[in-house]
Design a protein around this motif. Structure first.
Motif, PDB file in Angstrom:
ATOM      1  N   GLY A 140      63.965  35.496  45.367  1.00 40.52           N
ATOM      2  CA  GLY A 140      63.927  36.517  45.517  1.00 40.52           C
ATOM      3  C   GLY A 140      62.289  37.700  45.679  1.00 40.52           C
ATOM      4  O   GLY A 140      61.515  37.010  44.253  1.00 40.52           O
ATOM      5  N   TYR A 141      62.118  37.723  46.419  1.00 42.09           N
ATOM      6  CA  TYR A 141      60.387  38.436  46.825  1.00 42.09           C
ATOM      7  C   TYR A 141      59.539  38.994  45.651  1.00 42.09           C
ATOM      8  O   TYR A 141      58.796  38.958  45.416  1.00 42.09           O
ATOM      9  CB  TYR A 141      60.173  38.963  47.955  1.00 42.09           C
ATOM     10  N   ILE A 142      60.671  40.088  44.979  1.00 40.60           N
ATOM     11  CA  ILE A 142      59.907  40.614  44.367  1.00 40.60           C
ATOM     12  C   ILE A 142      60.198  39.937  42.929  1.00 40.60           C
ATOM     13  O   ILE A 142      58.496  40.247  42.625  1.00 40.60           O
ATOM     14  CB  ILE A 142      61.130  41.811  43.796  1.00 40.60           C
ATOM     15  N   PRO A 143      60.959  39.170  42.447  1.00 42.22           N
ATOM     16  CA  PRO A 143      60.535  38.031  40.934  1.00 42.22           C
ATOM     17  C   PRO A 143      59.216  37.335  41.041  1.00 42.22           C
ATOM     18  O   PRO A 143      58.397  37.688  40.590  1.00 42.22           O
ATOM     19  CB  PRO A 143      61.208  37.480  40.725  1.00 42.22           C
ATOM     20  N   GLY A 144      58.942  36.723  42.303  1.00 41.87           N
ATOM     21  CA  GLY A 144      57.372  36.041  43.108  1.00 41.87           C
ATOM     22  C   GLY A 144      56.745  36.962  42.316  1.00 41.87           C
ATOM     23  O   GLY A 144      55.310  36.187  42.187  1.00 41.87           O
ATOM     24  N   ILE A 145      56.445  38.418  43.176  1.00 41.30           N
ATOM     25  CA  ILE A 145      55.585  38.993  42.904  1.00 41.30           C
ATOM     26  C   ILE A 145      54.738  39.497  41.458  1.00 41.30           C
ATOM     27  O   ILE A 145      54.236  39.236  40.968  1.00 41.30           O
ATOM     28  CB  ILE A 145      55.497  40.796  43.410  1.00 41.30           C
ATOM     29  N   VAL A 146      55.911  40.105  40.815  1.00 40.07           N
ATOM     30  CA  VAL A 146      55.575  39.927  38.993  1.00 40.07           C
ATOM     31  C   VAL A 146      55.149  38.491  38.673  1.00 40.07           C
ATOM     32  O   VAL A 146      54.683  38.569  37.523  1.00 40.07           O
ATOM     33  CB  VAL A 146      57.577  40.807  38.674  1.00 40.07           C
ATOM     34  N   HIS A 147      56.013  37.094  38.694  1.00 41.34           N
ATOM     35  CA  HIS A 147      55.380  36.210  38.594  1.00 41.34           C
ATOM     36  C   HIS A 147      54.110  35.936  38.622  1.00 41.34           C
ATOM     37  O   HIS A 147      53.277  35.945  37.875  1.00 41.34           O
ATOM     38  CB  HIS A 147      56.348  35.189  38.418  1.00 41.34           C
ATOM     39  N   ALA A 148      53.491  36.443  39.806  1.00 40.18           N
ATOM     40  CA  ALA A 148      52.419  35.828  39.798  1.00 40.18           C
ATOM     41  C   ALA A 148      51.503  37.166  39.530  1.00 40.18           C
ATOM     42  O   ALA A 148      50.581  36.527  39.169  1.00 40.18           O
ATOM     43  CB  ALA A 148      51.893  36.054  42.041  1.00 40.18           C
ATOM     44  N   VAL A 149      51.793  38.550  39.358  1.00 36.27           N
ATOM     45  CA  VAL A 149      50.587  39.442  39.401  1.00 36.27           C
ATOM     46  C   VAL A 149      50.436  39.021  37.505  1.00 36.27           C
ATOM     47  O   VAL A 149      49.354  39.373  36.306  1.00 36.27           O
ATOM     48  CB  VAL A 149      50.861  40.837  39.696  1.00 36.27           C
ATOM     49  N   TYR A 150      51.591  38.404  37.083  1.00 32.26           N
ATOM     50  CA  TYR A 150      52.044  38.610  35.375  1.00 32.26           C
ATOM     51  C   TYR A 150      50.766  36.739  35.585  1.00 32.26           C
ATOM     52  O   TYR A 150      49.614  37.182  34.101  1.00 32.26           O
ATOM     53  CB  TYR A 150      52.656  37.571  34.780  1.00 32.26           C
ATOM     54  N   ILE A 151      50.948  35.361  36.160  1.00 29.97           N
ATOM     55  CA  ILE A 151      49.801  35.297  35.615  1.00 29.97           C
ATOM     56  C   ILE A 151      48.280  35.537  35.878  1.00 29.97           C
ATOM     57  O   ILE A 151      47.323  34.758  35.414  1.00 29.97           O
ATOM     58  CB  ILE A 151      50.264  33.720  36.844  1.00 29.97           C
ATOM     59  N   ILE A 152      48.538  36.275  36.729  1.00 32.64           N
ATOM     60  CA  ILE A 152      46.848  36.709  37.273  1.00 32.64           C
ATOM     61  C   ILE A 152      45.942  37.597  36.421  1.00 32.64           C
ATOM     62  O   ILE A 152      44.711  37.325  35.923  1.00 32.64           O
ATOM     63  CB  ILE A 152      46.585  36.850  38.735  1.00 32.64           C
ATOM     64  N   ALA A 153      46.959  38.129  36.009  1.00 34.43           N
ATOM     65  CA  ALA A 153      46.121  39.010  35.025  1.00 34.43           C
ATOM     66  C   ALA A 153      46.942  38.814  33.300  1.00 34.43           C
ATOM     67  O   ALA A 153      46.030  39.720  32.344  1.00 34.43           O
ATOM     68  CB  ALA A 153      47.633  41.291  34.891  1.00 34.43           C
ATOM     69  N   ARG A 154      46.818  37.927  33.350  1.00 38.92           N
ATOM     70  CA  ARG A 154      46.952  37.159  31.796  1.00 38.92           C
ATOM     71  C   ARG A 154      45.437  36.964  31.469  1.00 38.92           C
ATOM     72  O   ARG A 154      44.286  36.442  32.332  1.00 38.92           O
ATOM     73  CB  ARG A 154      47.492  36.729  31.310  1.00 38.92           C
ATOM     74  N   ASP A 155      45.501  36.791  29.972  1.00 38.98           N
ATOM     75  CA  ASP A 155      43.790  36.560  29.846  1.00 38.98           C
ATOM     76  C   ASP A 155      44.157  35.461  29.294  1.00 38.98           C
ATOM     77  O   ASP A 155      42.504  34.742  28.529  1.00 38.98           O
ATOM     78  CB  ASP A 155      43.768  37.957  28.570  1.00 38.98           C
ATOM     79  N   GLU A 156      45.103  33.987  29.437  1.00 37.57           N
ATOM     80  CA  GLU A 156      44.279  33.061  28.621  1.00 37.57           C
ATOM     81  C   GLU A 156      44.413  32.215  29.829  1.00 37.57           C
ATOM     82  O   GLU A 156      43.775  33.127  30.794  1.00 37.57           O
ATOM     83  CB  GLU A 156      45.794  32.269  28.890  1.00 37.57           C
ATOM     84  N   PRO A 157      42.809  31.251  29.705  1.00 37.86           N
ATOM     85  CA  PRO A 157      41.955  30.363  30.126  1.00 37.86           C
ATOM     86  C   PRO A 157      42.626  29.797  30.750  1.00 37.86           C
ATOM     87  O   PRO A 157      43.999  28.770  30.528  1.00 37.86           O
ATOM     88  CB  PRO A 157      41.061  29.780  29.319  1.00 37.86           C
ATOM     89  N   VAL A 158      42.236  28.951  32.357  1.00 40.79           N
ATOM     90  CA  VAL A 158      42.860  28.218  33.017  1.00 40.79           C
ATOM     91  C   VAL A 158      42.178  26.919  32.832  1.00 40.79           C
ATOM     92  O   VAL A 158      41.779  26.039  31.987  1.00 40.79           O
ATOM     93  CB  VAL A 158      42.038  28.333  34.883  1.00 40.79           C
ATOM     94  N   ARG A 159      44.019  26.035  32.268  1.00 37.01           N
ATOM     95  CA  ARG A 159      43.814  24.950  31.980  1.00 37.01           C
ATOM     96  C   ARG A 159      44.052  23.775  33.312  1.00 37.01           C
ATOM     97  O   ARG A 159      45.441  24.075  34.229  1.00 37.01           O
ATOM     98  CB  ARG A 159      45.068  24.331  30.966  1.00 37.01           C
TER      99      ARG A 159
END
Length: 57
Positions: free
Chosen positions: A37-56
């Motif tokens: 589903g397109y919407i779950p993909g968008i929600v997951h992508a925005v969450y991954i980008i917006a979180r404050d964890e450093p990139v590993r």
């Protein structure tokens, strides 16, 4: 730079995740969510980008 990634994540969610994380597990999870589903993909992508964890890598 996060604003550009979020805009790309809305247009093409796996691309936004790829730019943030690379070809890791979150990229493949996002591919699956976008196929299901397109919407779950968008929600997951925005969450991954917006979180404050450093990139590993």
């Amino acid at each position: 730079m996060d604003l550009i990634r979020i805009i790309l994540a809305i247009i093409l969610p796996p691309l936004g995740v790829f730019l943030q994380e690379g070809l890791g597990k979150h990229f493949w999870i996002n591919i699956l969510l976008t196929i299901l589903g397109y919407i779950p993909g968008i929600v997951h992508a925005v969450y991954i980008i917006a979180r404050d964890e450093p990139v590993r890598v």
